[in-house]
Scaffold this active site. Structure first.
Site, mmCIF file in Angstrom:
data_model
loop_
_atom_site.group_PDB
_atom_site.id
_atom_site.type_symbol
_atom_site.label_atom_id
_atom_site.label_comp_id
_atom_site.label_asym_id
_atom_site.label_seq_id
_atom_site.Cartn_x
_atom_site.Cartn_y
_atom_site.Cartn_z
ATOM 1 N N GLU A 128 0.823 -1.217 0.000
ATOM 2 C CA GLU A 128 0.000 0.000 0.000
ATOM 3 C C GLU A 128 0.852 1.259 0.000
ATOM 4 O O GLU A 128 0.569 2.211 0.724
ATOM 5 C CB GLU A 128 -0.942 0.000 1.205
ATOM 6 C CG GLU A 128 -1.920 -1.155 1.184
ATOM 7 C CD GLU A 128 -3.010 -1.081 2.258
ATOM 8 O OE1 GLU A 128 -2.941 -0.185 3.124
ATOM 9 O OE2 GLU A 128 -3.922 -1.916 2.217
ATOM 10 N N GLU B 224 -4.214 -9.035 0.496
ATOM 11 C CA GLU B 224 -4.733 -8.751 1.845
ATOM 12 C C GLU B 224 -6.251 -8.751 1.792
ATOM 13 O O GLU B 224 -6.829 -8.136 0.885
ATOM 14 C CB GLU B 224 -4.197 -7.396 2.322
ATOM 15 C CG GLU B 224 -4.169 -7.262 3.812
ATOM 16 C CD GLU B 224 -3.448 -5.986 4.244
ATOM 17 O OE1 GLU B 224 -2.260 -5.799 3.917
ATOM 18 O OE2 GLU B 224 -4.105 -5.175 4.918
HETATM 19 C C1 GAL Z 1 -4.332 -2.542 5.398
HETATM 20 C C2 GAL Z 1 -2.859 -2.460 5.716
HETATM 21 C C3 GAL Z 1 -2.518 -3.263 6.938
HETATM 22 C C4 GAL Z 1 -3.480 -2.956 8.048
HETATM 23 C C5 GAL Z 1 -4.876 -3.244 7.575
HETATM 24 C C6 GAL Z 1 -5.929 -3.029 8.630
HETATM 25 O O1 GAL Z 1 -4.767 -1.582 4.536
HETATM 26 O O2 GAL Z 1 -2.101 -2.934 4.639
HETATM 27 O O3 GAL Z 1 -1.217 -2.952 7.339
HETATM 28 O O4 GAL Z 1 -3.362 -1.626 8.385
HETATM 29 O O5 GAL Z 1 -5.150 -2.384 6.498
HETATM 30 O O6 GAL Z 1 -7.205 -3.247 8.104
#
Ligand code: GAL
Length: 873
Positions: free
Chosen positions: A468, A543
């Site tokens: 990100e 993710e």
């Molecule tokens: C994502 C990020 C993670 C964590 C997660 C929480 O966007 O890559 O590090 O912050 O959100 O939902």
């Protein structure tokens, strides 16, 4: 002038012979030096205030040797920086400093401070700290190369040996080597001084602090295999044989050109990483010329007949033993563990392992080990992986940084695939002192060293060049992505690169073309758009989900309204609500089934972790966090008086298991879906609702079966059938009455699994369940003991919060206690704490080199005291 030689050798293969003995005399030693360090907590006199890291920036020599060109050449500074600082001097009296063993994370000792931001874990990880280590060199060190290998120091490490500046490495997650040879006093006492300068506000999660990974002295002859200087890769694999190619870089640190011979033997590797049995292949490369003060690269092939492939269920590993001979005498012996397997990401079927489709059942993991903080411990890491694997996990994403080396070896041995990630930021930071500060000077060195370090590990299936990163939407980001991918391919042409992106529109930008597999964080609903946008592009779900819950908390009415599923800084475990960008596990399962080209998923996160207690990661300036009207009113008043409310939350709610490793309800959702062949049925909530008699109290069930019949006090509440394999089954119209809930799950018409949840009595006693009963006395082994508050029939009392006091007799100590409550600000080192919803955890360590019986006792007012007998040996 350095030269690079490539000696391409003809293939020399011998099968079934056992010419070389794997256990050659120790021409190479790797000595762990974790024990007996001195540590200075603060620097009251401001002794080193002149040594700010920004002033020292160019000093940080990247590596032991300038043979390895890790990106930009970092010049050694003139003179001897820091020489005037008393702490670096060999004769400085450090007897007043605290004595400790590494790995060490100073911040986990706290104290917690409610005023710190949520991202800090409410722990003080920033500051300048010093470590010193005195060690003896032996006479036989004469003429040897002596290296210092630091697996990770948080952060901005600078190192002196006997008062001489050696070098350092700023990125706290990087493993690095320094050459101590010019500074060592052979046969005498030697002193290392290490200064860390961990800035504040360096990441969105708890980074930890200190020399938090293992430290080693490596002694070799001047002619030796260079650091991470081997590379084994497949050329061709079929059931009869595997043709592998290997590259070996041998350094010559002498002042003469030399000729060496390289003998290579391949063995199967046992679970402890040692070669076993007869050698399975061998090759010999003669007459390798290495110029003085240079190195030569040798490449050759070998064949393994009837290869035992590395796979998630059969994690077979091999090891190459490379022996270097000069004038017939062995001068080095270097082991390279590797695995034989084929990986492929496809644009339509997703990920393939050894020719078959293997959907990624992955979890993202931060590096902390809960109550142990960032201080690496292999036993604790193995436990985390075991808990994840038991749930059905087959892959780990080391979000968002390079891991401890032992974690990668554990994944090799346990059959877990890995995505290793470089960083959370490139040039544009997310925090004041993020990696962006280092990015321009260090990204190539950090990227190359991570890939070179881990490129032989079969568990590693791809490299992530970032997560990100805000630069994903800039033109400069495109150039950076291209460069990082090029470094990865240069070090390892066998694995794809990926970048986890969170801007949907990134797919319309050229950045997607700069990585092999485009990683998509969240946006599960846009998978069709992705496919349509470029049908032949390879993607993966880097993710997913980000569901949040607190173990054992249930709020009513059950709702999808996020505000009503919060209370008292906890989150409902009915798992019906998610934060804005996330989705419930089932919503993601649906997309995984419909869009296999996404290769499965990496859930955010497997374990809860320190820091980032979303949605309670800010001081409250809104009242969303209170569903109880009384509490809301109280909060409103407090807000008026103070202008703000302090948020106690110090760890995340994202974990599928809590910080202790205790499963939340979601665990059974994943297990049911990921392990459909294991009979699972799980009822939620618990059934102790004396205040809800007669009230609607929905019952949700996760099962790997396809139907469930639910009974309350023997009366059927009906049978529900799944429509999709990922469905949860819901009974919304259950009126609470105390007693017994029983779920009988069916699969293909047959009884498949059964679970009973009963209304328990009052807490009566305590139950301790150690995960093993014998502790090794190596000073690192740990024993985890689950402690439950139970009623007279031995049933865990769900909402109990009894105060527990632990004591231990015999050669062991309590390292930490925890209960999984993200709002607890009690130090983890305390030997007392409340149970949280019925459970607590004690972590014991055996005393170094001691043996004997250990008795752990737990007491709680009004409950009968319990003991468990253990052993240290
Ligand atoms: C994502 C990020 C993670 C964590 C997660 C929480 O966007 O890559 O590090 O912050 O959100 O939902």
């Amino acid at each position: 002038m350095k030269h690079r030689f490539l000696v391409l050798l003809s293939l020399t293969l011998f099968f079934g012979q056992n010419i070389i003995c794997a256990d050659a005399p120790a021409v190479r030693e790797r000595i762990n030096i974790n024990r007996d360090w001195r540590y200075l907590e603060n620097d009251p006199a401001g002794v080193d205030s002149a040594l700010h890291y920004f002033q020292l920036k160019p000093y940080l020599l990247p590596c032991a040797n300038d043979f390895i060109i890790f990106g930009k050449k970092h010049q050694r500074p003139e003179g001897n920086p820091g020489a005037s600082v008393a702490y670096v001097k060999p004769d400085f009296d450090d007897s007043g400093w605290r004595q400790l063993n590494l790995p060490h994370d100073w911040a986990i000792e706290g104290p917690f401070n409610i005023d710190y931001t949520g991202s800090t874990g409410k722990l003080p990880y920033w500051g300048i700290r010093w470590y010193r280590k005195t060690f003896e060199s032996v006479e036989s060190d004469a003429g040897k190369q002596i290296y210092l290998d630091i697996d990770g120091a948080m952060s901005y490490a600078s190192i002196w040996c006997n008062g001489q500046y050696v070098g350092g490495w700023p990125y706290g997650y990087a493993s690095f080597r320094l050459d101590l040879t010019p500074y060592i006093k052979v046969g005498q006492k030697n002193v290392l001084a290490i200064r860390l300068d961990n800035p504040d506000d360096t990441s969105r999660w708890y980074p930890g602090s200190g020399i938090y990974r293992n430290v080693w002295l490596v002694k070799t002859s001047p002619i030796h295999v260079e650091q991470w200087g081997t590379f084994v890769r497949n050329v061709r694999i079929n059931s009869e044989n595997a043709i592998m190619e290997m590259g070996v870089n041998v350094e010559n640190r002498t002042e003469k050109d030399v000729q060496v011979e390289l003998q290579t033997s391949i063995y199967l590797q046992d679970e402890n990483g040692h070669p076993v049995g007869e050698e399975v292949s061998q090759s010999v490369a003669k007459n390798i010329t290495i110029q003085k003060d240079s190195w030569a690269s040798t490449r050759f092939q070998f064949e393994v007949a009837n290869p035992k492939l590395w796979d998630v269920d059969t994690p077979n590993c091999y090891v190459v033993v490379s022996r270097v001979f000069k004038d017939g005498q062995e001068v080095d012996n270097y082991k390279t563990p590797f695995g034989i397997r084929e990986i492929k990401f496809t644009h339509d079927q997703g990920f393939m392992l050894n020719g078959r489709k293997v959907p990624i059942k992955g979890v993202c993991m931060h590096h902390d080990l809960g109550a142990l903080g960032a201080a690496f411990n292999e036993v604790a890491a193995e436990r985390q992986l075991r808990i994840m694997k038991e749930m059905g996990v087959n892959a780990i994403r080391t979000s968002h940084n390079p891991p401890a080396p032992e974690l990668v070896s554990l994944c090799d041995r346990m059959g877990l695939m890995m995505q290793l990630e470089l960083t959370d930021t490139w040039q544009k930071g997310k925090r004041k002192n993020d990696y962006n500060i280092l990015f321009d000077d260090w990204n190539e060195a950090d990227m190359r060293s991570m890939v070179r370090h881990y490129r032989n590990h079969p568990s590693v299936i791809m490299w992530s060049i970032g997560n990100e990163v805000p630069d994903q939407m800039t033109d400069q980001g495109i150039i950076i992505a291209r460069n990082l991918t090029a470094y990865c391919h240069d070090e390892d042409p066998t694995r794809p690169t990926s970048l986890g992106c969170n801007k949907r529109d990134a797919i319309f930008r050229d950045i997607v073309n700069q990585v092999d597999i485009f990683g998509l964080n969240y946006f599960h609903k846009t998978y069709p758009l992705f496919k349509e946008q470029n049908p032949t592009r390879r993607y993966h779900a880097s993710e997913t989900s980000s569901a949040t819950s607190s173990r054992g908390e249930y709020f009513f009415p059950v709702t999808t309204d996020v505000n009503d599923s919060r209370s008292g800084f906890q989150l409902s475990s009915y798992d019906m609500t998610t934060i804005g960008w996330g989705c419930a596990p089932e919503a993601q399962f649906k997309m995984n089934e419909e869009y296999p080209f996404m290769s499965g998923e990496f859930v955010w996160t497997g374990f809860d972790y320190l820091g980032e207690p979303t949605p309670y990661n800010k001081d409250l300036t809104n009242l969303l966090n209170f569903s109880d009207s009384g509490e809301l009113e109280k909060a409103r008043k407090e807000l008026e008086e103070l202008g703000k409310i302090k948020t106690p939350s110090r760890s995340s709610y994202f974990g599928i298991v809590d910080l202790c490793g205790f499963p939340k309800d979601r665990y059974y959702n994943y297990k049911s879906y990921w392990r459909p062949d294991v009979p699972t049925v799980h009822i939620l909530p618990h059934w102790n609702w004396e205040e809800r008699v007669g009230e609607m109290t929905p019952v949700h069930i996760y099962t790997s079966g396809d139907a469930v019949e639910l009974f309350l006090n023997g009366k059927s509440l009906g049978r529900r059938e799944k429509v999709h394999s990922y469905d949860r089954l819901i009974w919304d119209d259950v009126r609470y009455e105390p007693g017994t809930l029983k779920a009988i799950a069916y699969k293909n018409g047959q009884k498949w699994a059964e679970e009973v949840v009963e209304t328990t009595g009052m807490p009566a006693t305590l139950q301790m369940t150690p995960e093993k009963t014998v502790l090794r006395n190596d000073g690192t082994d740990l024993l985890f003991i689950r402690v439950a508050v139970v009623d007279s029939k031995g049933r865990v009392v769900p909402r109990s919060k009894n105060h527990l006091k632990f004591s231990v007799s015999g050669p062991a100590e309590i390292v930490a206690t925890d209960n999984g409550d993200a709002t607890s600000l009690l130090p983890f080192q305390l030997s007392e704490r409340e149970a949280y919803n019925g459970l607590a955890l004690v972590i014991l360590r055996g005393r170094y080199m001691e043996q004997g019986k250990v008795v752990l006792t737990v007491e709680s007012k009004g409950l009968s005291k319990q003991k468990v007998v253990l052993k240290v040996e």
